[in-house]
Design an enzyme around this catalytic site. Sequence first.
Site, PDB file in Angstrom:
ATOM      1  N   LYS A  22      40.419 -34.442 -29.019  1.00 63.82           N
ATOM      2  CA  LYS A  22      39.835 -35.753 -29.335  1.00 63.82           C
ATOM      3  C   LYS A  22      38.318 -35.695 -29.233  1.00 63.82           C
ATOM      4  O   LYS A  22      37.607 -36.100 -30.152  1.00 63.82           O
ATOM      5  CB  LYS A  22      40.369 -36.794 -28.353  1.00 63.82           C
ATOM      6  CG  LYS A  22      39.599 -38.113 -28.353  1.00 63.82           C
ATOM      7  CD  LYS A  22      40.181 -39.133 -27.411  1.00 63.82           C
ATOM      8  CE  LYS A  22      39.704 -39.004 -26.000  1.00 63.82           C
ATOM      9  NZ  LYS A  22      38.395 -39.579 -25.689  1.00 63.82           N
ATOM     10  N   ASN A  23      37.808 -35.188 -28.107  1.00 67.66           N
ATOM     11  CA  ASN A  23      36.368 -35.306 -27.854  1.00 67.66           C
ATOM     12  C   ASN A  23      35.540 -34.359 -28.713  1.00 67.66           C
ATOM     13  O   ASN A  23      34.388 -34.649 -29.033  1.00 67.66           O
ATOM     14  CB  ASN A  23      36.081 -35.106 -26.362  1.00 67.66           C
ATOM     15  CG  ASN A  23      36.637 -36.283 -25.556  1.00 67.66           C
ATOM     16  OD1 ASN A  23      36.946 -37.336 -26.117  1.00 67.66           O
ATOM     17  ND2 ASN A  23      36.811 -36.083 -24.268  1.00 67.66           N
ATOM     18  N   CYS A 117      32.355 -49.460 -18.997  1.00 61.16           N
ATOM     19  CA  CYS A 117      33.806 -49.480 -19.229  1.00 61.16           C
ATOM     20  C   CYS A 117      34.478 -49.466 -17.862  1.00 61.16           C
ATOM     21  O   CYS A 117      33.834 -49.510 -16.824  1.00 61.16           O
ATOM     22  CB  CYS A 117      34.214 -48.275 -20.061  1.00 61.16           C
ATOM     23  SG  CYS A 117      34.026 -46.755 -19.153  1.00 61.16           S
ATOM     24  N   ARG A 122      28.283 -46.013 -17.617  1.00 62.09           N
ATOM     25  CA  ARG A 122      28.094 -45.224 -18.842  1.00 62.09           C
ATOM     26  C   ARG A 122      26.720 -45.452 -19.495  1.00 62.09           C
ATOM     27  O   ARG A 122      26.617 -45.821 -20.640  1.00 62.09           O
ATOM     28  CB  ARG A 122      29.201 -45.506 -19.848  1.00 62.09           C
ATOM     29  CG  ARG A 122      30.606 -45.474 -19.341  1.00 62.09           C
ATOM     30  CD  ARG A 122      31.093 -44.136 -18.831  1.00 62.09           C
ATOM     31  NE  ARG A 122      31.271 -43.132 -19.860  1.00 62.09           N
ATOM     32  CZ  ARG A 122      32.383 -42.980 -20.582  1.00 62.09           C
ATOM     33  NH1 ARG A 122      33.366 -43.804 -20.419  1.00 62.09           N
ATOM     34  NH2 ARG A 122      32.470 -42.011 -21.484  1.00 62.09           N
ATOM     35  N   ASP A 306      38.473 -35.691 -16.481  1.00 58.93           N
ATOM     36  CA  ASP A 306      39.522 -36.276 -17.331  1.00 58.93           C
ATOM     37  C   ASP A 306      40.922 -35.857 -16.896  1.00 58.93           C
ATOM     38  O   ASP A 306      41.898 -36.348 -17.442  1.00 58.93           O
ATOM     39  CB  ASP A 306      39.307 -35.885 -18.803  1.00 58.93           C
ATOM     40  CG  ASP A 306      38.067 -36.539 -19.374  1.00 58.93           C
ATOM     41  OD1 ASP A 306      37.628 -36.123 -20.454  1.00 58.93           O
ATOM     42  OD2 ASP A 306      37.520 -37.434 -18.713  1.00 58.93           O
ATOM     43  N   ARG A 398      44.825 -44.137 -27.691  1.00 59.79           N
ATOM     44  CA  ARG A 398      43.479 -43.714 -28.084  1.00 59.79           C
ATOM     45  C   ARG A 398      43.363 -42.200 -28.073  1.00 59.79           C
ATOM     46  O   ARG A 398      42.602 -41.605 -28.821  1.00 59.79           O
ATOM     47  CB  ARG A 398      42.440 -44.272 -27.099  1.00 59.79           C
ATOM     48  CG  ARG A 398      42.343 -45.748 -27.054  1.00 59.79           C
ATOM     49  CD  ARG A 398      41.246 -46.194 -26.176  1.00 59.79           C
ATOM     50  NE  ARG A 398      39.986 -45.587 -26.599  1.00 59.79           N
ATOM     51  CZ  ARG A 398      38.800 -46.090 -26.266  1.00 59.79           C
ATOM     52  NH1 ARG A 398      38.725 -47.143 -25.512  1.00 59.79           N
ATOM     53  NH2 ARG A 398      37.690 -45.518 -26.665  1.00 59.79           N
TER      54      ARG A 398
END
Length: 436
Positions: A22-23, A117, A122, A306, A398
């Site tokens: 994803k990233n 968030c 962030r 993560d 997501r």
Amino acid sequence: MDKLVVAGGTSLQGRVAISGAKNASLAILCAAVMATELVTLENVPDIRDVQVMVEIIRSLGAQIHRTPGGSLRILMTGPPEEMPPYHLAKQLRASNLLLGPLVARFGRAEIPLPGGCNIGLRPMDLHFKGLIALGAQLSLERGTVIARATRLEGNRVYLDFPSVGATENIMMAACLARGQTVIENAAREPEVVDLANFLNCLGARVRGAGTDVIKIEGVDSLGGCLRYAVIPDRIEAGTFMVAAAATRGDVVLENVIPRHLEPLIAKLREAGVEVEEEEDRVRVRATGPLNPIDIKTMPYPGFPTDMQSQMMALLSTVPGTSVIVENIFENRFKVADELKRMGARIKVEGRLAVVEGVERLQGACVRATDLRAGAALVVAGLMAEGETHIGNTIYIDRGYFNLERKLKMLGARVWRTPLESDELVGKESAKKSASF
Ligand code: EPZ
């Protein structure tokens, strides 16, 4: 709005193929707007964050679509017709990675400033520091960051913290700056390396990605890339590895790069999990009792933040005391409250969480507070006695492609079901806050 139901008690067995990262995909999609010719990307997962990024890039006037074979084709021939609409950009903080590419290629970028968030404030100060060092004029107007530059000039930039996003934004912008840019104390994550490799495929001259010093020789323009395959998702892989260990299963993960998983493999082995590494796969087995361990999240190649929530779930049923220190984000222990609803014994003090292993978790109604917390609750549900009902699945969608299908293929009893009417009451407020 639906929820994920997980019936605990089965150990995962079999093989699972890991999807693209994803990233890495999000950063590479932003870089693609600098290409003057066609770009074709492979192995980009069709997850919600990618779908939103595709919509954002389309809103800039790019031609972008998925081929029947699953590749993503992007062509951005001219300057944006308009800047990303707020309702799209606010769903995805990675939209901030368009700042560098757009100001570098077109001399102007307007991106809604992403808010904080659920895991932290962030800020973007390091992104701004780098772009200003390259000669961009930045201003904040009505919640939108505006960057302007006639031609960026290479410079030396020191990052006070090895921020992944700041490294990526500055590296992309520097590709079209005049002269050399040196980024010091750069992030070393594999996704940064993948982005650098993609940029070089476009004709950029990036050297040193993966180390803490990245040198970029600016060029006048970037071409296209006929085929670029994104690396496998090390965090999806890690999530399945932890789920295999948590259920005392035996799982082979395919399409992985074991080197990217080293920090996690080391800690799982320390906990008594058997991990066998092969060229593009790992096998994870856990049969006997596991040992408590201590974890400190750090920038790569340290233990990835993560994977912190997923490990907390695993350790919640490992006898003894495990200590977790979260050094990257200031508020990434929210999942502890949900795990405690399932019977976990976790004490959180600031950036420290102390986990006392319990015999077994109990299934309960819980809700995801961020993407990885959602994944952690799935892991917890797989271990728990009875059913666990997980709300806010929008977070899980997501970042995980076909999560239920992959888990079912491994023997898990997991399914998606609409929320009952009484569960919908609280959802509207949660939905409004569900963006980061
Ligand atoms: C990337 O976020 C990932 N997201 C995150 O993954 C990941 O957790 C994070 O890197 C750390 O590895 C994407 O790549 C899209 P950072 P990013 O800038 O770039 C502070 C997931 O679950 N900081 O490395 O935003 C910041 O507050 C997501 O897939 C500044 O102070 O992370 C944080 O404490 C979650 N100023 C720390 O650095 C800045 O200008 C790390 O942030 C930028 C960051």
